[in-house]
Design an enzyme around this catalytic site. Sequence first.
Site, short mmCIF file in Angstrom:
data_model
loop_
_atom_site.label_atom_id
_atom_site.label_comp_id
_atom_site.label_asym_id
_atom_site.label_seq_id
_atom_site.Cartn_x
_atom_site.Cartn_y
_atom_site.Cartn_z
N ARG A 91 -29.60 2.52 -20.39
CA ARG A 91 -28.55 2.05 -19.50
C ARG A 91 -28.70 2.69 -18.12
NH1 ARG A 91 -23.13 2.46 -23.37
NH2 ARG A 91 -24.04 1.37 -25.17
N GLU A 127 -15.41 10.78 -25.57
CA GLU A 127 -15.76 9.60 -26.38
C GLU A 127 -17.13 9.76 -27.05
OE1 GLU A 127 -17.51 5.17 -25.82
OE2 GLU A 127 -16.37 6.00 -24.14
N ARG A 184 -24.55 12.76 -28.15
CA ARG A 184 -23.22 13.35 -28.01
C ARG A 184 -22.84 14.13 -29.27
NH1 ARG A 184 -19.37 9.66 -24.14
NH2 ARG A 184 -20.97 9.20 -22.57
#
Length: 420
Positions: free
Chosen positions: A260, A347, A388
């Site tokens: 991305r 998140e 993450r």
Amino acid sequence: MLELKFVCENIEEVKRRLAHRSGKFDLEGLGELAEERKNLIQNTEQKKAVKNAVSKQIPALKGDEKAAKIAEMKQLGEEIKALDTRLNEVESNISEIMLTIPNLPNKDVPIGSDSDDNVEVRRWGNPTEFDFQPKAHWDIAEEKDLCDWPRASKISGARFTVYKGLGARLERAIYNFMLDTHTESGYTEIFPPYMVNKNAMIGTGQLPKFAEDMYYVNNEGQDFYLVPTAEVPVTNLHRDEIIPYENLPIYYCAYTACFRGEAGSAGRDTRGLIRQHQFNKVELVKFTTPESSYDELEHLTASAEKILQELGIPYRVVCLCTGDLGFGSAKTYDIEVWMPSYNRYVEISSCSDYEDFQARRASIRYRDKDGKVKLVHTLNGSGLAVGRTTAAILENFQQADGSIVIPQVLRKYMGVDKIQ
């Protein structure tokens, strides 16, 4: 994509439901184009009917009358051609507008303008407390030689990571654990290509909306996009298909690297592993009937939560408000892990129900018990973002002596109990 007929017949309702969405949408222009399209189709069909009827009579005519009718039909043919040309233009304009209109929020989605208005649903575990000053995961990774960001920058650029030694093994252990857990829970593992065509990106809603965030590759005239998430290739497995009723629901899980550009996000969480141009992720994708759609969303979210519970990482679940909802989603739960260095939840997964939004774009259908063909509902969610998760483990399981305790469920993959 929404249904054109529904939008035009319920334009005030659509306006109301999109009013709290981010962005602007040309619904008035769409209504005008739809009306023009309707008139063009009627006019064209009438002229074609006349042309067909007269053309059948011409062979029986003679002389000047025949010549006049032939000339008249030639002129009518030109008019039909012009109408068809305009109809194609109008339908192309309609399609362009429809592809930019987001999904309608489900009635249960809280109304709000941004992430501050998201609603917490539940928490699991308590924020990790330390009797020493905890370190950020990027400092831990550098000290333990788990990640090499300077060399990653040298070979690729900013916001790329080279994992080393136990860092690489930890990343690999995490996604293997995730895949094993999900397949044991009934998901079928998929290992898809990392490049997809334009139709695949349109089908799941990445294009045209997020074109500037995508990595594009052209090779000898062939257009490809690097996958931003496994959602794209896995959802498109059933593009242009009719799925038998007895095959539903379908559960898939897939590991891929994800790519991305994340245009406009410079300066936001750019240190460490939180916001990278390339990262690893395990994705969950479901195909189901409309009747079971929202039950499946709850189960999908529970599948992602199970990973964090097994690892022992504190987290919370929030329901996104209308202003924070993703482009194609009708309802989304975000799962956020506790990150001590941020002193807040971050998140790690978004679990979304797209209803028939993606299915209409990608023509993914099923045949119900009565043999009627209908659009499926598609759902997807991260199960989880691997980098993450690595960051959350390094921060939450750090010890006063500088070591990192490996969660019990990962030890058989790692071969060690601690990173010393």
